[in-house]
Write an enzyme that holds these catalytic residues in place. Structure first.
Site, PDB file in Angstrom:
ATOM      1  N   ASP A 102       0.820  -1.212   0.000  1.00  0.00           N
ATOM      2  CA  ASP A 102       0.000   0.000   0.000  1.00  0.00           C
ATOM      3  C   ASP A 102       0.863   1.276   0.000  1.00  0.00           C
ATOM      4  O   ASP A 102       1.947   1.292   0.579  1.00  0.00           O
ATOM      5  CB  ASP A 102      -0.896  -0.032   1.249  1.00  0.00           C
ATOM      6  CG  ASP A 102      -2.082   0.898   1.108  1.00  0.00           C
ATOM      7  OD1 ASP A 102      -2.330   1.389  -0.006  1.00  0.00           O
ATOM      8  OD2 ASP A 102      -2.760   1.126   2.124  1.00  0.00           O
TER       9      ASP A 102
HETATM   10  C1  LIG Z   1       4.029  -6.670 -11.745  1.00  0.00           C
HETATM   11  C2  LIG Z   1       3.280  -6.465 -10.496  1.00  0.00           C
HETATM   12  C3  LIG Z   1       2.966  -7.635  -9.623  1.00  0.00           C
HETATM   13  C4  LIG Z   1       2.921  -5.219 -10.178  1.00  0.00           C
HETATM   14  C5  LIG Z   1       2.372  -4.783  -8.916  1.00  0.00           C
HETATM   15  C6  LIG Z   1       2.386  -3.296  -8.898  1.00  0.00           C
HETATM   16  C7  LIG Z   1       1.926  -2.771  -7.599  1.00  0.00           C
HETATM   17  C8  LIG Z   1       2.923  -2.211  -6.668  1.00  0.00           C
HETATM   18  C9  LIG Z   1       0.615  -2.846  -7.334  1.00  0.00           C
HETATM   19  C10 LIG Z   1       0.001  -2.303  -6.099  1.00  0.00           C
HETATM   20  C11 LIG Z   1      -1.471  -2.165  -6.356  1.00  0.00           C
HETATM   21  C12 LIG Z   1      -2.224  -1.412  -5.364  1.00  0.00           C
HETATM   22  C13 LIG Z   1      -3.626  -1.194  -5.728  1.00  0.00           C
HETATM   23  C14 LIG Z   1      -1.686  -0.979  -4.189  1.00  0.00           C
HETATM   24  C15 LIG Z   1      -2.376  -0.176  -3.181  1.00  0.00           C
HETATM   25  O1  LIG Z   1      -1.692   1.071  -3.016  1.00  0.00           O
HETATM   26  P1  LIG Z   1      -2.253   2.379  -3.696  1.00  0.00           P
HETATM   27  O2  LIG Z   1      -1.668   2.475  -5.006  1.00  0.00           O
HETATM   28  O3  LIG Z   1      -3.722   2.328  -3.607  1.00  0.00           O
HETATM   29  O4  LIG Z   1      -1.646   3.569  -2.881  1.00  0.00           O
HETATM   30  P2  LIG Z   1      -2.412   4.676  -2.031  1.00  0.00           P
HETATM   31  O5  LIG Z   1      -2.923   3.945  -0.820  1.00  0.00           O
HETATM   32  O6  LIG Z   1      -1.326   5.650  -1.724  1.00  0.00           O
HETATM   33  O7  LIG Z   1      -3.503   5.277  -2.861  1.00  0.00           O
END
Ligand SMILES: CC(C)=CCC/C(C)=C/CC/C(C)=C/COP(=O)(O)OP(=O)(O)O
Length: 323
Positions: A102
């Site tokens: 996250d």
């Molecule tokens: C190739 C592969 C497996 C890729 C994975 C890429 C990756 C790091 C995906 C995370 C996806 C996600 C929705 C994370 C939540 O943090 P957020 O982005 O919602 O962050 P926030 O809480 O700051 O909004």
């Protein structure tokens, strides 16, 4: 020869073993009580300062003096065992670590960067984590890459995440084969773009016999989805007359969950980054007795030092599974 990647337990339960590093039981042998896991024994040897090690576990051994004639097995780490970071013990090491990655978007916002830069930086953190798991003898890593609810994010963001997954699979496939890494995917992959779904099926099939390390990617996944699909499969079996309703048990449900793809279906440790204190519909069944670690770091900032902190915290825990 014992390697940290070896699936065999380091010590078999119920065999006599030497506990010489424990103060005031030096040079005495005690039988390991059947309900004490081998990793707990090793943790006692290596955590003399821990209150738990000095009390509960210690007393258990004193209750079970070993028979003189029983075979003695010493724990030895051979030179082919990987080097561990300072302060990290070889045991208890989580076999299965799960991560809610996250804070990618917040990381980007804080830097005035577009959202996609946050996700790209998140992929780099994931690669580092996979390398560290391989190095330190962790067998399975499950990452929450895209939840069932993430489909409701802005279309452009969903498309970018799908393209990131596609690029990741294409670019890393050779290294998965070379490094003997098995890739598994849990979630409703039928919802993925067709091309990505085919790539996923291909990499899962190509790497299915790799046993060094398993990376489970949760895509279009939620814990509730997993339970619903397990219930549907069980209901079909009842309908087809293969089982009776009374046959439904914990182990039967476990067999129908998507984590049946791994021999370690229950994570020992769950890490969530970014300071949020929620499970967010991740592996709801599987996390029943998982140790939780919440890191303040945003996922792209989560590196070796932060992982080490999580593992050290895990190594201080006493796990009794409600017993
Ligand atoms: C190739 C592969 C497996 C890729 C994975 C890429 C990756 C790091 C995906 C995370 C996806 C996600 C929705 C994370 C939540 O943090 P957020 O982005 O919602 O962050 P926030 O809480 O700051 O909004």
């Amino acid at each position: 020869m014992i390697s940290s990647l070896s699936p065999q337990p380091l010590i078999k339960p119920n065999t006599a073993t030497t506990l010489s590093p424990i103060p005031h039981v030096q040079n005495q042998r005690f039988k390991l009580a059947s309900h004490v896991c081998p990793s707990e024994l090793l943790s006692i040897r290596k955590r003399p300062g821990s209150a738990c090690a000095a009390t509960t576990q210690h007393r258990r051994y004193l209750l079970f003096p070993a028979e003189e004639e029983e075979e003695e097995r010493e724990v030895k780490f051979t030179s082919d065992a990987p080097a561990l970071a300072e302060g990290l013990q070889r045991e208890p090491m989580p076999r299965h670590v799960a991560v809610i990655m996250d804070g990618n978007r917040r990381w980007a916002h804080l830097r005035g960067l577009p959202v996609r830069s946050g996700y790209e930086a998140g992929v780099k953190s994931l690669k580092t984590l996979v390398e560290l798991c391989c190095k330190w003898g962790i067998r399975v890593l499950t990452v929450f890459a895209f939840s069932s609810d993430n489909w409701f994010r802005p279309e452009v963001e969903v498309e970018f995440l799908m393209s990131l997954l596609e690029t990741g699979v294409k670019e890393e496939k050779e290294s998965f084969i070379r490094e003997r890494i098995r890739i598994s995917v849990i979630g409703d992959t039928s919802k993925l773009p067709k091309r990505l779904e085919e790539l996923v099926i291909n990499v899962v099939e190509t790497t299915k016999n790799n046993t060094r390390f398993q990376l489970i990617v949760a895509v279009s996944y939620s814990g509730q989805y997993d339970l619903v699909q397990a219930c549907q499969r069980i209901a079909m079996k009842v309908k087809d007359g293969l089982i009776e309703p009374n046959d439904v048990s914990e182990s039967l449900i476990e067999q129908e969950l998507e984590t049946t793809c791994t021999e370690f279906p229950y994570p020992d440790l769950l890490i969530r980054t970014s300071g949020e204190l929620r499970i967010s519909n991740f592996m709801l069944w599987q996390l029943a007795y998982t140790e939780l670690f919440f890191s303040q770091s945003l996922w792209p900032d989560f590196g070796e030092a932060e992982f080490l902190e999580a593992l050290k915290s895990f190594q201080q825990r006493c796990r009794h599974y409600g017993k």
